[in-house]
Design a protein around this motif. Structure first.
Motif, PDB file in Angstrom:
ATOM      1  N   ASN A  54       0.843  -1.203   0.000  1.00 30.69           N
ATOM      2  CA  ASN A  54       0.000   0.000   0.000  1.00 30.69           C
ATOM      3  C   ASN A  54       0.870   1.242   0.000  1.00 30.69           C
ATOM      4  O   ASN A  54       2.046   1.207   0.381  1.00 30.69           O
ATOM      5  N   CYS A  55       0.262   2.350  -0.380  1.00 30.68           N
ATOM      6  CA  CYS A  55       0.803   3.657  -0.031  1.00 30.68           C
ATOM      7  C   CYS A  55      -0.358   4.485   0.512  1.00 30.68           C
ATOM      8  O   CYS A  55      -1.527   4.119   0.324  1.00 30.68           O
ATOM      9  N   GLY A  56      -0.010   5.563   1.215  1.00 30.43           N
ATOM     10  CA  GLY A  56      -1.057   6.378   1.843  1.00 30.43           C
ATOM     11  C   GLY A  56      -0.908   6.362   3.355  1.00 30.43           C
ATOM     12  O   GLY A  56      -0.017   5.709   3.900  1.00 30.43           O
ATOM     13  N   THR A  57      -1.789   7.093   4.036  1.00 35.41           N
ATOM     14  CA  THR A  57      -1.697   7.133   5.500  1.00 35.41           C
ATOM     15  C   THR A  57      -2.240   5.847   6.134  1.00 35.41           C
ATOM     16  O   THR A  57      -1.917   5.522   7.273  1.00 35.41           O
ATOM     17  N   LEU A  58      -3.061   5.133   5.365  1.00 35.92           N
ATOM     18  CA  LEU A  58      -3.582   3.842   5.821  1.00 35.92           C
ATOM     19  C   LEU A  58      -3.397   2.825   4.706  1.00 35.92           C
ATOM     20  O   LEU A  58      -3.416   3.175   3.521  1.00 35.92           O
ATOM     21  N   GLY A  59      -3.260   1.555   5.074  1.00 36.64           N
ATOM     22  CA  GLY A  59      -3.179   0.494   4.075  1.00 36.64           C
ATOM     23  C   GLY A  59      -4.086  -0.655   4.462  1.00 36.64           C
ATOM     24  O   GLY A  59      -4.310  -0.904   5.657  1.00 36.64           O
ATOM     25  N   TRP A  60      -4.622  -1.335   3.437  1.00 37.24           N
ATOM     26  CA  TRP A  60      -5.480  -2.504   3.691  1.00 37.24           C
ATOM     27  C   TRP A  60      -4.586  -3.726   3.818  1.00 37.24           C
ATOM     28  O   TRP A  60      -3.757  -3.980   2.925  1.00 37.24           O
ATOM     29  N   VAL A  61      -4.739  -4.455   4.918  1.00 37.51           N
ATOM     30  CA  VAL A  61      -3.921  -5.651   5.140  1.00 37.51           C
ATOM     31  C   VAL A  61      -4.807  -6.780   5.667  1.00 37.51           C
ATOM     32  O   VAL A  61      -5.926  -6.543   6.137  1.00 37.51           O
ATOM     33  N   THR A  62      -4.287  -7.991   5.563  1.00 39.64           N
ATOM     34  CA  THR A  62      -4.979  -9.138   6.163  1.00 39.64           C
ATOM     35  C   THR A  62      -3.956 -10.194   6.570  1.00 39.64           C
ATOM     36  O   THR A  62      -2.924 -10.361   5.914  1.00 39.64           O
ATOM     37  N   ASP A  63      -4.240 -10.859   7.655  1.00 42.65           N
ATOM     38  CA  ASP A  63      -3.453 -12.027   8.061  1.00 42.65           C
ATOM     39  C   ASP A  63      -4.362 -12.958   8.856  1.00 42.65           C
ATOM     40  O   ASP A  63      -5.527 -12.630   9.124  1.00 42.65           O
TER      41      ASP A  63
END
Ligand code: MD3
Ligand code: FE
Length: 203
Positions: A54-63
């Motif tokens: 991601n880039c930006g102040t937030l990123g989408w992640v999953t684990d």
């Protein structure tokens, strides 16, 4: 009759070749700072076939342990995400400028056998703002349906330089990527497909 959900806009060839090449260089810099990782599904821990960053102040992640979420740091390095390139903020201004700027840009990388199952994007608190998607590299077969998983779907090709704006009723439409068409673009030296999705996470 097959109809696309209201608010769905596909703009083929939005970016010319020069702008695609410039954007790939900017994404290479993002990936150098925030390496692609292979995300895992919640609970089962099964890996997705798409690699992400991601880039930006937030990123989408999953684990496996924490599941789908937005967070300010890379899940492996724990470093803050790099900034969204100005060219993508400009693109947002052009196609979604009535809305607040994006906070997250999810970078998906598809090798030739990668795919993405039918899903909804609903991890954002803000579901009013559209999602803007940019395709780079090999073409894919994309599928979009309605708000219910069993609604009928429409399939079409997304090619390098295309953008899609998912606003209105299409914002919660089920969608997925059924396949990549290998070697259909010369943009990425080693082939594959990159998809960028610009997202507003909080109102
Ligand atoms: C329709 N990405 O990252 S982009 C995703 O090509 C994702 O990598 C696909 O689905 C890809 O979540 C599709 C087009 C897209 C993006 C977001 C949507 C279609 C959408 C959100 C709502 C409805
Ligand atoms: Fe999605």
């Amino acid at each position: 009759m097959l109809v696309l959900p209201k608010g769905f806009r596909h703009i083929p060839g939005f970016l010319d070749r020069d702008r695609q090449e410039a954007l790939v260089e900017e994404i290479r810099a993002v990936v150098a700072a925030a390496p692609l990782y292979r995300p895992a599904m919640p609970k089962t821990g099964k890996d997705l076939s798409v690699r992400m960053t991601n880039c930006g102040t937030l990123g989408w992640v999953t684990d496996k342990a924490l599941g789908y979420r937005y967070q300010p740091q890379h899940p492996v390095s724990q470093e803050p995400w790099p900034a969204i390139p100005q060219s993508l903020l400009d693109l947002w201004q052009t196609v979604a400028g009535a809305y607040k700027p994006p906070q997250a840009c999810l970078v998906n990388f598809y090798a030739e056998t990668a795919r993405m199952g039918l899903h909804q994007d609903k991890d954002e608190q803000d579901l009013q703002t559209p999602v803007v998607s940019v395709s780079l590299g090999d073409a894919c077969l994309f599928r979009v349906g309605g708000r219910e998983r069993n609604d009928r779907t429409v399939s079409f090709k997304l090619s390098s330089g295309d953008i899609v704006v998912l606003g209105g009723e299409s914002r919660l439409a089920f969608h997925g990527v059924d396949r990549i068409y290998p070697a259909t673009s010369t943009l990425l030296k080693n082939g594959g497909r990159i998809n960028l999705t610009l997202r507003r996470v909080t109102p």
